[in-house]
Design a protein around this motif. Structure first.
Motif, PDB file in Angstrom:
ATOM      1  N   LEU A  98      -5.223   3.444   3.161  1.00 24.55           N
ATOM      2  CA  LEU A  98      -5.888   5.145   4.757  1.00 24.55           C
ATOM      3  C   LEU A  98      -6.498   3.467   5.551  1.00 24.55           C
ATOM      4  O   LEU A  98      -7.191   3.581   6.440  1.00 24.55           O
ATOM      5  CB  LEU A  98      -6.551   5.314   3.899  1.00 24.55           C
ATOM      6  N   GLY A  99      -5.749   2.828   6.128  1.00 26.76           N
ATOM      7  CA  GLY A  99      -5.072   2.140   7.479  1.00 26.76           C
ATOM      8  C   GLY A  99      -6.530   0.710   7.322  1.00 26.76           C
ATOM      9  O   GLY A  99      -6.802  -0.012   8.340  1.00 26.76           O
TER      10      GLY A  99
ATOM     11  N   GLY B 160       0.833  -1.129  -0.044  1.00 23.92           N
ATOM     12  CA  GLY B 160      -0.335   0.075  -0.071  1.00 23.92           C
ATOM     13  C   GLY B 160       1.050   1.183  -0.194  1.00 23.92           C
ATOM     14  O   GLY B 160       2.128   1.342   0.348  1.00 23.92           O
ATOM     15  N   GLU B 161       0.152   2.205  -0.536  1.00 27.10           N
ATOM     16  CA  GLU B 161       0.791   3.512  -0.648  1.00 27.10           C
ATOM     17  C   GLU B 161       1.601   4.436   0.769  1.00 27.10           C
ATOM     18  O   GLU B 161       0.880   3.542   1.899  1.00 27.10           O
ATOM     19  CB  GLU B 161       0.533   4.526  -1.142  1.00 27.10           C
ATOM     20  N   SER B 162       2.727   4.636   0.979  1.00 25.26           N
ATOM     21  CA  SER B 162       3.279   5.524   2.015  1.00 25.26           C
ATOM     22  C   SER B 162       2.345   6.038   3.035  1.00 25.26           C
ATOM     23  O   SER B 162       1.321   7.268   2.219  1.00 25.26           O
ATOM     24  CB  SER B 162       4.726   5.822   1.717  1.00 25.26           C
ATOM     25  N   GLY B 163       2.127   5.638   4.699  1.00 26.71           N
ATOM     26  CA  GLY B 163       1.447   6.454   5.030  1.00 26.71           C
ATOM     27  C   GLY B 163      -0.101   5.488   5.008  1.00 26.71           C
ATOM     28  O   GLY B 163      -0.728   5.819   6.188  1.00 26.71           O
ATOM     29  N   CYS B 164      -0.188   4.696   4.514  1.00 26.38           N
ATOM     30  CA  CYS B 164      -1.405   3.940   4.281  1.00 26.38           C
ATOM     31  C   CYS B 164      -1.619   2.796   5.481  1.00 26.38           C
ATOM     32  O   CYS B 164      -2.509   1.708   6.059  1.00 26.38           O
ATOM     33  CB  CYS B 164      -2.400   2.833   3.844  1.00 26.38           C
ATOM     34  N   GLY B 165      -0.488   2.645   6.736  1.00 23.12           N
ATOM     35  CA  GLY B 165      -0.503   2.272   8.525  1.00 23.12           C
ATOM     36  C   GLY B 165       0.592   0.550   8.319  1.00 23.12           C
ATOM     37  O   GLY B 165      -0.392   0.427   9.562  1.00 23.12           O
ATOM     38  N   LYS B 166       0.811   0.413   7.206  1.00 22.56           N
ATOM     39  CA  LYS B 166       2.069  -1.015   7.368  1.00 22.56           C
ATOM     40  C   LYS B 166       2.661  -1.156   8.553  1.00 22.56           C
ATOM     41  O   LYS B 166       3.060  -2.134   8.913  1.00 22.56           O
ATOM     42  CB  LYS B 166       2.681  -0.325   5.188  1.00 22.56           C
ATOM     43  N   SER B 167       3.485   0.102   8.614  1.00 23.00           N
ATOM     44  CA  SER B 167       4.165  -0.373   9.857  1.00 23.00           C
ATOM     45  C   SER B 167       4.013  -0.204  11.107  1.00 23.00           C
ATOM     46  O   SER B 167       4.533  -1.001  11.925  1.00 23.00           O
ATOM     47  CB  SER B 167       5.367   1.085   9.636  1.00 23.00           C
ATOM     48  N   THR B 168       2.504   1.574  11.438  1.00 23.49           N
ATOM     49  CA  THR B 168       1.797   0.973  11.886  1.00 23.49           C
ATOM     50  C   THR B 168       1.474  -0.578  12.303  1.00 23.49           C
ATOM     51  O   THR B 168       1.323  -1.433  13.686  1.00 23.49           O
ATOM     52  CB  THR B 168       0.576   1.830  12.249  1.00 23.49           C
TER      53      THR B 168
END
Ligand code: ADP
Ligand code: MG
Length: 317
Positions: A224-225, A41-49
């Motif tokens: 987006l999460g 998924g795009e950067s900021g979509c919540g993968k690392s979280t």
């Protein structure tokens, strides 16, 4: 498939200036024993979280994470520390993730010390073994500092550190994104070798579908999460069901120079996760969106054997 890791309705929120940012929003996912699950998924979509919440490095706001029968979300810090040797993380930036003032031998041995292995000779032997396994010459590298190595070599050192306690499950968080294109394949091959050698189960995170395809048995697409689609890799590439997956696929550069890449297919920036669109979060960028998409959150449902999609107007079938 017997799940080694099971995530149920996982939600992770950050408080930002009086507002709530829902970085991961009700995600359910399973990873089978011995499987490599790609998360894209795009950067900021919540993968690392998501990855950090699985390891309980950030306690989730809601939901459950179960690993090999133990509910990680239900155990205390001490029990989690014991559990941690079975679950490891490899980071995106190999150089920044290594302590610049410690020599490679100490960096790789650190998990052994934390795990309480006091015998120095045993530690040295295990460091040597794992450095050799990741393709480094133990005699040459143990006494050196991280800055003496290239990005690719640093990622080998990070992988050695992650594997020294012989974990069962490793989250690779964009392990090749910061590396030179020319050495990405080497590191991906190394991860495959290590997977076979140590019998690992992997959650492989990337923002690039092409990288994920090379290593994954199944792929989960996040936006987006939330999850848009989960499917066996081959099925996802052959017959994507979510319009977002399809756009990501079309955006993969074609090796043939005479074929013009479809530029910027996923138009615009993703909306702010502080204020996500109602209904389907992808609808503001989706060519198929209609009124229903604005009013009703699509549920992840199985539309083919093993292929799940969260969309009111999926592409196939
Ligand atoms: P990815 O790994 O897919 O790029 P992240 O999990 O890093 O995405 O981030 C998901 C969202 O959460 C982003 O909007 C990011 O700005 C936000 N975020 C990540 N970490 C924090 C944090 N520690 N505090 C507040 N917001 C965060
Ligand atoms: Mg990330």
């Amino acid at each position: 498939m017997t799940a080694l890791l099971s995530i149920e309705n996982l939600t992770v929120e950050y408080a930002i200036g009086g507002k709530t940012l829902s970085a991961v929003s009700g995600v359910s996912l399973q990873v089978g024993r011995g499987e490599t699950l790609g998360l894209v998924g795009e950067s900021g979509c919540g993968k690392s979280t998501l990855g950090r919440a699985v390891l309980q490095l950030r306690r989730p706001t809601a939901g459950k994470v179960t690993f090999d029968g133990t509910e990680l979300t239900g155990i205390d810090g001490e029990a989690m520390r014991r559990m941690r040797r079975r679950l490891q993380l490899i980071f995106q930036d190999p150089i920044a993730s290594l302590n610049p003032r410690r020599c490679v031998g100490d960096i790789v041995a650190e998990p052994l010390i934390i795990a309480g292995i006091k015998d120095k000779a045993e530690r040295a032997a295990r460091v040597r073994e794992v450095l050799t396994a990741v393709g480094l010459d133990a005699d040459l590298v143990t006494g050196r500092l991280p800055h003496e190595f290239s990005g690719g070599q640093c990622q080998r050192i990070s992988i050695a550190r992650a594997l020294i306690l012989e974990p069962q499950f490793v989250i690779c968080d964009e392990p090749v994104s910061a590396l030179d294109v020319s050495i990405r394949a080497q590191i991906l091959n190394l991860l495959e070798d290590m997977k076979r050698r140590y019998g690992l189960t992997l959650l492989f995170i990337a923002h690039d579908l092409a990288v994920v395809k090379a290593v994954s048995d199944r792929i989960a697409v996040m936006y987006l999460g939330k999850l848009c689609e989960v499917a066996p890799s081959e099925q996802l590439f052959r017959r994507p069901a979510h319009p977002y997956t399809a756009l990501l696929l079309e955006a993969i550069p074609v090796p043939d120079p005479t074929v013009r890449p479809a530029a910027n297919l996923v138009v615009g920036e993703p909306p702010s996760p502080l204020d996500p669109p109602s209904g389907c979060r992808f609808r503001t960028r989706c060519p198929r969106a209609d009124a229903r998409c604005a009013s009703e959150v699509p549920k992840l449902r199985e539309i083919n054997a093993g292929q799940f999609v969260a969309c009111h107007h999926p592409l196939t079938n």
